[in-house]
Design an enzyme around this catalytic site. Sequence first.
Site, mmCIF file in Angstrom:
data_model
loop_
_atom_site.group_PDB
_atom_site.id
_atom_site.type_symbol
_atom_site.label_atom_id
_atom_site.label_comp_id
_atom_site.label_asym_id
_atom_site.label_seq_id
_atom_site.Cartn_x
_atom_site.Cartn_y
_atom_site.Cartn_z
ATOM 1 N N LYS A 1 -9.089 58.273 28.498
ATOM 2 C CA LYS A 1 -9.977 59.145 29.287
ATOM 3 C C LYS A 1 -9.498 59.310 30.723
ATOM 4 O O LYS A 1 -9.846 60.279 31.380
ATOM 5 C CB LYS A 1 -11.398 58.622 29.217
ATOM 6 C CG LYS A 1 -11.885 58.720 27.773
ATOM 7 C CD LYS A 1 -13.326 58.489 27.585
ATOM 8 C CE LYS A 1 -13.792 58.839 26.191
ATOM 9 N NZ LYS A 1 -13.565 57.771 25.196
HETATM 10 C C1 LIG Z 1 -13.702 57.926 23.858
HETATM 11 C C2 LIG Z 1 -12.876 57.077 22.989
HETATM 12 C C3 LIG Z 1 -12.586 57.450 21.666
HETATM 13 C C4 LIG Z 1 -13.165 58.701 21.036
HETATM 14 O O1 LIG Z 1 -12.670 59.872 21.632
HETATM 15 P P1 LIG Z 1 -13.422 61.257 21.404
HETATM 16 O O2 LIG Z 1 -12.724 62.232 22.273
HETATM 17 O O3 LIG Z 1 -14.837 61.024 21.827
HETATM 18 O O4 LIG Z 1 -13.333 61.577 19.956
HETATM 19 C C5 LIG Z 1 -11.751 56.636 20.925
HETATM 20 N N1 LIG Z 1 -11.242 55.503 21.443
HETATM 21 C C6 LIG Z 1 -11.497 55.113 22.699
HETATM 22 C C7 LIG Z 1 -10.917 53.846 23.205
HETATM 23 C C8 LIG Z 1 -12.317 55.886 23.514
HETATM 24 O O5 LIG Z 1 -12.569 55.502 24.772
#
Ligand SMILES: *Cc1c(COP(=O)(O)O)cnc(C)c1O
Length: 458
Positions: free
Chosen positions: A110
């Site tokens: 993210k």
């Molecule tokens: C947010 C997240 C996901 C899921 O990603 P999406 O874009 O919501 O499908 C998977 N793994 C981790 C470690 C995350 O932080």
Amino acid sequence: MRYVSTRGQAPVLNFQEAMLSGLARDGGLYLPETVPALDGIESLDGLSYEEVAFRVIRPFTGDSFTDEELRGAIDRAYARISHAARAPLVQLAPGHHLLELFHGPTLAFKDFAMQLIAQLFQIALRRSGERITIVGATSGDTGSAAIEAFRGIDNVDVFIMYPHGRVSEVQRRQMTTPAAENVHALAVTGHFDDCQARLKDLFNDHVFRDEVGLAGVNSINWARVVAQIVYYVTACASLGMRQTDFCVPTGNFGDIFAGSVARRMGLPVRRLIVATNQNDILHRALTTGDYRVGEVVPSISPSMDIQVSSNFERALYLAYGQDAGAIRQLMEELKAGGFSISQGALETLREEFRSGRVCEDETLATIARIRNTTGEVLCPHSAIGVAVAERHLEPGVPMVTLATAHPAKFPDAVARATGLRPPLPPHMEGLFDLPERVTRVENDVDALKSLIRERRTR
Ligand SMILES: *Cc1c(COP(=O)(O)O)cnc(C)c1O
């Protein structure tokens, strides 16, 4: 570049407006009217991550930012990712590669989107002199990435709701220890889906929305999707632009949807494989055609403990031939628990997406096995991706699994699997000594509104 809502009843916006608003005023999600083709696909290998990012993102931003502004934002954002390649691709087994997206300041993928959009928000808000209030809901990683990215940004207050007691200690501390006055961590009584529902309530109250200048940076924000396209492109470039499958640990469908956009831009993305934990609404929907909300069962991969997968609405909109009326109808049915995907739309989705689900034991076993066979230590989310990818390997087609978080972010699960506690990287030492700052709040929209009114800086 013009952006339209999946529900067809919100104003058409440009990139900057879509970025600053997050959710469309009709409750829908913004998408570009058409997806631009990526020029010069064959000549990207060997370029810096930043240069590829500029070439991928530029066609989406239209006249919202000058080339110089966009380059500056990209350079500042990715300077904070500690690996020289930013998103290195490492090999796990013949034909199977791991795309490491966890070298950013909060150790999850993210950071790639959040660091960039914080820089873009900064440019846009300095220009307009506006002050805004960002409110986000998180299952753990979005919140820490948002707080880290926006803590130094002028003209912004950030409120992050997370489900009390349901995030890992590292995730919680990343949200509660930054001392900046413009960031506020809120521990909500309930699940992530409650936080997400309250967030939608706040956005759907247009009076409140305008009063505080509400902006959203959840994964439904189009600018985040755009930033996530870049690493699909660098991965394909490293593999020589051959047809490639991608397996993506999925919760809110944001990361994998970026892969779908990459494909529409002309990248040789063959199949996109949704990997879920026991909270498997997407796997069930793709298998049976029935998208039905169940109970959230907490797991060792908490960032995927989701039942309502918001970005799936974008894939549905495209699969229904951009029929906003059909989407409004489905979302109405969703309020009563779920809907059936039409046969035509389901076939379209299945051409592009595959899926798999992994139980807790298999997740732990995968962490242990991959450590033994490769030395690579996976976080539980990434392990789910690897386990599903292994079921879909095909000779001659490279597979890339996205490693979405650093193992040190989920040390308890990794220790259970391997007997070893992965250490935090050097830049995060001290996390456990800093004082925490957090406000407990009920799962209630009015309580949230008063708190935001009272705390925000004016
Ligand atoms: C947010 C997240 C996901 C899921 O990603 P999406 O874009 O919501 O499908 C998977 N793994 C981790 C470690 C995350 O932080």
